[in-house]
Scaffold this active site. Structure first.
Site, short mmCIF file in Angstrom:
data_model
loop_
_atom_site.label_atom_id
_atom_site.label_comp_id
_atom_site.label_asym_id
_atom_site.label_seq_id
_atom_site.Cartn_x
_atom_site.Cartn_y
_atom_site.Cartn_z
N VAL A 7 51.28 37.75 44.75
CA VAL A 7 51.45 36.36 44.33
C VAL A 7 50.16 35.87 43.70
O VAL A 7 49.15 35.69 44.37
CB VAL A 7 51.83 35.47 45.53
CG1 VAL A 7 52.07 34.04 45.06
CG2 VAL A 7 53.07 36.02 46.23
N ASN A 9 48.28 33.13 40.62
CA ASN A 9 48.39 31.74 40.21
C ASN A 9 49.36 31.54 39.06
O ASN A 9 49.96 30.47 38.93
CB ASN A 9 47.01 31.22 39.79
CG ASN A 9 46.09 31.02 40.98
OD1 ASN A 9 46.30 30.15 41.80
ND2 ASN A 9 45.08 31.89 41.09
N ASN A 11 51.71 34.36 37.88
CA ASN A 11 52.91 35.17 38.08
C ASN A 11 52.97 35.76 39.48
O ASN A 11 51.94 35.98 40.12
CB ASN A 11 52.96 36.32 37.06
CG ASN A 11 53.21 35.84 35.65
OD1 ASN A 11 54.23 35.20 35.37
ND2 ASN A 11 52.29 36.15 34.75
N ILE A 12 54.20 36.04 39.91
CA ILE A 12 54.44 36.86 41.10
C ILE A 12 54.95 38.20 40.61
O ILE A 12 55.96 38.28 39.90
CB ILE A 12 55.49 36.23 42.03
CG1 ILE A 12 55.01 34.87 42.55
CG2 ILE A 12 55.81 37.16 43.20
CD1 ILE A 12 56.05 34.12 43.37
N TYR A 100 30.84 41.12 51.79
CA TYR A 100 30.71 39.73 51.34
C TYR A 100 30.02 38.91 52.43
O TYR A 100 30.14 39.23 53.61
CB TYR A 100 32.11 39.17 51.09
CG TYR A 100 32.31 38.47 49.77
CD1 TYR A 100 32.04 39.10 48.56
CD2 TYR A 100 32.83 37.17 49.72
CE1 TYR A 100 32.25 38.46 47.35
CE2 TYR A 100 33.05 36.52 48.51
CZ TYR A 100 32.76 37.18 47.33
OH TYR A 100 32.97 36.54 46.13
N ASP A 109 44.11 39.82 46.70
CA ASP A 109 44.40 40.74 45.61
C ASP A 109 43.20 41.63 45.30
O ASP A 109 43.35 42.81 44.96
CB ASP A 109 44.83 39.99 44.35
CG ASP A 109 43.84 38.90 43.94
OD1 ASP A 109 42.98 38.49 44.76
OD2 ASP A 109 43.92 38.45 42.78
#
Length: 258
Positions: A7, A9, A11-12, A100, A109
């Protein structure tokens, strides 16, 4: 069969795996207003068009960077597939050590892509995902996610130019044959596309320096990856279904927990 969702911003993207083989993939617009029923009926139609029975789906896994869509999507998986989907997030095994400052800030993603990229291509590795934003991710040979950079996506850049410059019109994102162009449309196309290629190659070259050399493999994925890779001197491989493969890999790591 395994049904996967990425998912984003804009397209899915959906993938259907049968015995670890991606047998079908589809794309639909990300729409916050869609109900669970609208999403479910649309997906059932996609299955029917490809001659697959949605009742054969044994499990579902979702990667999402759009929280507002998740309520309808999870409701849909329960109502139409009778499945409690695995959602990429804290507590999910990935095999990737996240370096991180705050691992929770890394987009799902990006982690999925990193897992798939390392599994398929080894490390050190740079992954570029051309989505709504263009993300650059660095993974070393120890399977450690080191971080990366985020650039406004090429469509966002083009839209901003159209919206802010009164005399410039929206143009199709195609590559002109030159950069010394003789009309406004091609001038904008050349600036956007070749300028973006230059940005991508420069960021990658700087990341390679920080990773310690030129033996780093560079993988591109996402909707406009082929367009940019056709001119880039740094991109080695275009892998459009990298995220789908990553979701399948992560699913197999977490399947015993279900």
């Amino acid at each position: 069969m395994l049904l996967t969702f990425d998912v984003g911003n804009t397209n899915i993207v959906m993938g259907l795996f049968k015995n670890d083989v991606l047998v079908a993939n589809w794309r639909m617009a990300t729409d916050h207003s869609k109900s669970a029923d609208e999403i479910g009926m649309f997906i059932i139609q996609l299955f029917a068009h490809e001659n697959y029975d949605y009742k054969d789906v044994k499990d579902i896994i979702i990667s999402s960077v759009v929280p507002h869509v998740m309520y309808s999507l999870l409701h849909m998986t329960q109502k139409y597939f009778d499945k409690e989907a695995i959602v990429i997030g804290p507590g999910i095994k990935t095999g990737m050590n996240i370096k991180y400052d705050n691992p929770r800030q890394v987009g799902a993603d990006r982690i999925v892509n990193a897992v798939a990229g390392f599994k398929k291509y080894g490390g050190p590795l740079i992954i570029i995902d051309f989505g709504t934003a263009t993300t650059f991710c660095a993974i070393n040979e120890k399977c450690e996610y080191l971080g990366g950079s985020i650039l406004p996506g090429i469509k966002i850049s083009a839209d901003a130019l159209y919206q802010k410059a009164a005399k410039l019109t929206r143009v199709e994102l195609v590559k002109p044959d030159c950069v010394i162009c003789k009309n406004t449309t091609q001038s904008v196309q050349a600036g956007i596309i070749y300028g973006y290629v230059g940005s991508v190659d420069y960021i990658v070259s700087k990341m390679k320096e920080e990773l310690g050399g030129n033996r780093v493999k560079v993988i591109a994925t996402g909707g406009l990856s082929t367009l940019i890779a056709s001119e880039s001197k740094e991109i080695d491989v275009v892998d459009k279904m990298l995220t789908m493969d990553g979701l399948n890999i992560i699913y197999k790591m977490n399947r015993p927990l279900k």
